[in-house]
Design an enzyme around this catalytic site. Sequence first.
Site, mmCIF file in Angstrom:
data_model
loop_
_atom_site.group_PDB
_atom_site.id
_atom_site.type_symbol
_atom_site.label_atom_id
_atom_site.label_comp_id
_atom_site.label_asym_id
_atom_site.label_seq_id
_atom_site.Cartn_x
_atom_site.Cartn_y
_atom_site.Cartn_z
ATOM 1 C CG ASP A 192 44.271 35.021 29.155
ATOM 2 O OD1 ASP A 192 43.263 35.275 28.474
ATOM 3 O OD2 ASP A 192 44.649 35.747 30.075
ATOM 4 C CG ASN B 154 47.213 39.993 40.705
ATOM 5 O OD1 ASN B 154 46.985 40.407 39.576
ATOM 6 N ND2 ASN B 154 47.309 38.704 40.988
ATOM 7 C CD GLU C 252 47.823 35.563 38.567
ATOM 8 O OE1 GLU C 252 47.812 36.811 38.689
ATOM 9 O OE2 GLU C 252 46.832 34.860 38.779
HETATM 10 C C1 F6R Z 1 41.741 38.063 30.344
HETATM 11 C C2 F6R Z 1 43.003 38.471 30.943
HETATM 12 C C3 F6R Z 1 43.071 39.046 32.319
HETATM 13 C C4 F6R Z 1 41.990 40.104 32.573
HETATM 14 C C5 F6R Z 1 42.088 40.612 34.013
HETATM 15 C C6 F6R Z 1 40.988 41.607 34.335
HETATM 16 O O1 F6R Z 1 41.951 37.580 29.043
HETATM 17 O O2 F6R Z 1 43.999 38.298 30.331
HETATM 18 O O3 F6R Z 1 44.335 39.620 32.501
HETATM 19 O O4 F6R Z 1 42.155 41.151 31.675
HETATM 20 O O5 F6R Z 1 42.004 39.539 34.909
HETATM 21 O O6 F6R Z 1 39.770 40.945 34.322
HETATM 22 P P1 F6R Z 1 38.407 41.755 34.438
HETATM 23 O O7 F6R Z 1 38.288 42.549 33.194
HETATM 24 O O8 F6R Z 1 37.344 40.693 34.536
HETATM 25 O O9 F6R Z 1 38.513 42.596 35.657
#
Ligand code: F6R
Length: 245
Positions: free
Chosen positions: A67, A136, A143
């Site tokens: 992403d 979440n 999401e």
């Molecule tokens: C990032 C992504 C998100 C993160 C998730 C956890 O490329 O796709 O899904 O993996 O938000 O983020 P952290 O590792 O910062 O807790």
Amino acid sequence: MKVIVTRNYEEMCQKAARIIAAQVTLKPDSVLGLATGSTPVGIYQDLVKKYQEDRLDFSEVCTVNLDEYIGLDRENPQSYRYFMNHNLFDHVNIPKQYTYVPNGLSSDPEDECEDYELLIQQLGGVDLQLLGIGGNGHIGFNEPAESFAEETHVTNLTASTIEANSRFFGEGEEVPKQAITMGIGTIMQAKKILLVANGESKAQAIYDTLYGPVSPNCPASILRFHQDVTVIVDEAAFKKVTEQQ
Ligand code: F6R
């Protein structure tokens, strides 16, 4: 799903890095799907070490990232392109032109999504997809929703994700509210998936992923329908499961 519980973050990173290194060793021209965020930072550090000390060779590897924020320039330190360069690509022998991150500045984001999906197909699909998980249950920026989004798409980030991500931004810097993300369908097409999580803030999401209903309310739960998923979590992220046993 194969679930590995580690004592701490360092051990989680070491094991994940070993799996990625094994993938690259066995198939030097692997297509790696990569993630950003705080969770994989230590994994990338371990991979850089393996490159420097053990000559792990990335010269034939291709990468596609999950992403990117919409509206951030690739030189912006908050962009995921910058993150990837800074944490991994600048430190190993991967040809930069074979590292792909969605273009968050595209004048036509919908078009960019279609192109990205096509690109992944042209590369022959992802061999190993690394995933973090949101508190979440999001994967990529898929999401919680009414249904599973299939392909790469533009998404509105939820208030909780914007809040969680604000920790990376300085005072006065606005956290982007939209992103381009691979869809759940895109992720599920990866040949192998490696999900990593650490810390208590991920405990509920990990419980729901492993034992909750398979539902778009917890997007990561769909991974139970994938045939080759390894989950590596530290004890803190596994806490809710341990409490239920
Ligand atoms: C990032 C992504 C998100 C993160 C998730 C956890 O490329 O796709 O899904 O993996 O938000 O983020 P952290 O590792 O910062 O807790």
